[in-house]
Design an enzyme around this catalytic site. Structure first.
Site, PDB file in Angstrom:
ATOM      1  N   SER A  97      71.856  13.589  15.405  1.00 58.30           N
ATOM      2  CA  SER A  97      72.843  12.676  15.969  1.00 58.30           C
ATOM      3  C   SER A  97      73.352  13.243  17.284  1.00 58.30           C
ATOM      4  O   SER A  97      73.401  14.455  17.478  1.00 58.30           O
ATOM      5  CB  SER A  97      74.015  12.510  14.998  1.00 58.30           C
ATOM      6  OG  SER A  97      75.118  11.900  15.634  1.00 58.30           O
ATOM      7  N   SER A  98      73.773  12.350  18.176  1.00 56.46           N
ATOM      8  CA  SER A  98      74.318  12.810  19.454  1.00 56.46           C
ATOM      9  C   SER A  98      75.664  13.498  19.296  1.00 56.46           C
ATOM     10  O   SER A  98      76.161  14.128  20.236  1.00 56.46           O
ATOM     11  CB  SER A  98      74.448  11.633  20.428  1.00 56.46           C
ATOM     12  OG  SER A  98      75.286  10.629  19.893  1.00 56.46           O
ATOM     13  N   CYS A  99      76.269  13.422  18.102  1.00 57.93           N
ATOM     14  CA  CYS A  99      77.551  14.111  17.892  1.00 57.93           C
ATOM     15  C   CYS A  99      77.398  15.622  17.828  1.00 57.93           C
ATOM     16  O   CYS A  99      78.392  16.346  17.763  1.00 57.93           O
ATOM     17  CB  CYS A  99      78.240  13.601  16.637  1.00 57.93           C
ATOM     18  SG  CYS A  99      77.494  14.153  15.094  1.00 57.93           S
ATOM     19  N   TYR A 144      79.877  16.987  10.020  1.00 56.79           N
ATOM     20  CA  TYR A 144      78.555  16.357  10.092  1.00 56.79           C
ATOM     21  C   TYR A 144      77.738  16.977  11.219  1.00 56.79           C
ATOM     22  O   TYR A 144      76.549  17.266  11.060  1.00 56.79           O
ATOM     23  CB  TYR A 144      78.740  14.857  10.317  1.00 56.79           C
ATOM     24  CG  TYR A 144      77.464  14.065  10.417  1.00 56.79           C
ATOM     25  CD1 TYR A 144      76.721  13.743   9.287  1.00 56.79           C
ATOM     26  CD2 TYR A 144      77.012  13.598  11.651  1.00 56.79           C
ATOM     27  CE1 TYR A 144      75.563  12.994   9.377  1.00 56.79           C
ATOM     28  CE2 TYR A 144      75.851  12.840  11.748  1.00 56.79           C
ATOM     29  CZ  TYR A 144      75.134  12.546  10.615  1.00 56.79           C
ATOM     30  OH  TYR A 144      73.981  11.802  10.706  1.00 56.79           O
TER      31      TYR A 144
END
Length: 312
Positions: free
Chosen positions: A111-113, A140
């Site tokens: 994920s880009s997070c 996450y």
């Protein structure tokens, strides 16, 4: 060398989720003849022994790891232990068992997070670990960073042909529209739709509406996954994004228009905004010829049509 073709046995972990179901549809449509799936009721990916037994018996040529515990700001902030632990267990079990059972190709989805809250925009892959994470979804993000590094280590130490793809914010058919655990785009579709059919005079959205986000239709991600599966790629990690972002306020206005809600929008500024801007640089993967097909407006229209047909 890559040896995955339409006769290869391919296991899609998480095939009932938004990403997994999209890649499942695409693989069947593309003529792949040997797709292997297993529901979470039949195989708990958090159980190392069961995962290893499943892969040793089924012997897939490739694994697409689309299974994860996912959710929006509220879910991440409310269940931090569950988010970090479940995702670490799923990743470690599937990746290590794939390695132990000589799986030729593995695609890990992150994920880009994973990138710092105040990373340089647009965010290149090299920005990883250069700053602090957004606190609301750090649990996450840390799990996904660990998975990415596990893939990187396997390539470095054992020469495995495994790849990590880091998609931006995704949406589309089979998204999560539960207001207690969903991301911003499906949550807005649900809110505006409910307000329309119940003749409410307003909708309340979280935060100020000022942050910018990038959104990619899940079927566009699936095309990128298919490309990474059947081709040899020189690096271990690639961003997969739409290319432009939109403010949450403008996103709200667009969804309001598509749904046809006529009332007011109230912004609850007591709720968190999250990262102010998160646009990723996908040029490294774009150079292979991949690009998204869905515009943000067309993608939301299609998603809203799916929502109306598939929810009560």
């Amino acid at each position: 060398m890559n040896n995955i073709d339409k006769n290869s046995k391919i296991y899609i972990a998480g095939h009932n989720g938004m990403v997994g179901s999209s890649i499942h549809r695409l693989m069947i449509k593309s003529g792949f003849k040997n797709i292997l799936v297993m529901s979470s009721n039949g195989l708990d990916l958090r159980d190392q022994a069961k995962v290893n037994s499943f892969l040793s018996q089924s012997k897939p040529d490739a694994v697409i790891l689309a299974a994860a515990r996912v959710g929006g700001i509220l879910a991440n902030d409310s269940y931090p232990y569950d988010f970090i632990l479940d995702n670490l267990l799923i990743q470690n079990n599937v990746i290590h068992s794939s390695f132990k059972n000589s799986v030729s190709k593995l695609i890990f989805l992150g994920s880009s997070c994973i990138y710092p809250k105040y990373a340089k925009q647009p965010i290149k892959e090299e920005e990883l670990l250069t700053g602090n994470l957004e606190s609301t979804n750090q649990w996450y993000a840390i799990a996904k960073i660990s998975g990415l590094k596990l893939i990187e280590a396997l390539r470095k130490q054992y020469g495995k042909n495994y790849i990590s793809l880091m998609p931006t914010n995704l949406y589309g058919p089979n998204d999560n529209f539960d207001l207690n655990s969903s991301h911003v785009l499906p949550a807005m579709i649900r809110k505006f739709h409910d307000a329309k059919i119940n003749s409410y005079d307003h909708v309340v959205n979280w935060g100020s509406g000022k942050p910018y986000r990038e959104f990619l239709h899940v079927d566009d991600l699936s095309e990128a996954i298919k490309y990474a599966l059947i081709n040899d790629l020189p690096d271990s990690t690639y961003n997969i994004g739409y290319g432009t972002d939109i403010s949450i306020k403008d996103l709200s206005s667009l969804i309001k228009k598509i749904v046809g809600f006529k009332g007011k929008v109230i912004w609850d500024k007591s709720k968190p905004d999250g990262t102010p801007k998160k646009l990723i640089d996908s040029s490294k993967f774009n150079n292979f010829g991949w690009k998204p097909n869905y515009s943000i407006e067309d993608g939301i229209k299609k998603t809203y049509e799916w929502y109306k047909k598939n929810t009560n």
